[in-house]
Enzyme design. Sequence first.
Site, PDB file in Angstrom:
ATOM      1  N   CYS A  79       0.836  -1.201   0.000  1.00 26.51           N
ATOM      2  CA  CYS A  79       0.000   0.000   0.000  1.00 26.51           C
ATOM      3  C   CYS A  79       0.875   1.257   0.000  1.00 26.51           C
ATOM      4  O   CYS A  79       1.611   1.517   0.955  1.00 26.51           O
ATOM      5  CB  CYS A  79      -0.906  -0.035   1.227  1.00 26.51           C
ATOM      6  SG  CYS A  79      -1.858   1.475   1.478  1.00 26.51           S
TER       7      CYS A  79
ATOM      8  N   CYS B 227       0.240   3.698   2.896  1.00 21.51           N
ATOM      9  CA  CYS B 227       0.783   3.121   4.135  1.00 21.51           C
ATOM     10  C   CYS B 227       2.294   3.353   4.216  1.00 21.51           C
ATOM     11  O   CYS B 227       2.825   3.684   5.287  1.00 21.51           O
ATOM     12  CB  CYS B 227       0.495   1.620   4.202  1.00 21.51           C
ATOM     13  SG  CYS B 227      -1.245   1.189   4.338  1.00 21.51           S
TER      14      CYS B 227
END
Length: 130
Positions: free
Chosen positions: A76, A79
Amino acid sequence: MNQTNSCIMRCASCGTRNRIPAEKIGQPAICGRCRDSLDTSVLQIAHPLVVTDSSFQSQVIHSPLPVLLDCWAPWCGPCQMMGPVMDQLAAEWKGRIRVCKMNVDENPGTSHQYGMRASPPCSAIDGDSF
């Protein structure tokens, strides 16, 4: 005692919040209510703690400090961008909050239990709310 030079930590045994003077952090302390020992060394942690399914209860739910939990996935992009922010928060808020990181791909049990269905599922969890 100057309250800005102290930290508040919760007793793992009785839940009482205890004020720890800055000069006593890292030294043995005793809960003012139940007289159980307090591990004040947790107030010195200045980096995010890695949380797993097996350590979630002890590190997050029963944390002596409020917890900011970064639920992330290695694939991600957002993230990955939050990683340095979490490192900075852990350093700046040392002794006041516990910053934790949990890889949701490697810890499906906790992810499922708390309904983390989409990534990034970034959430803040305070042990008092459970």
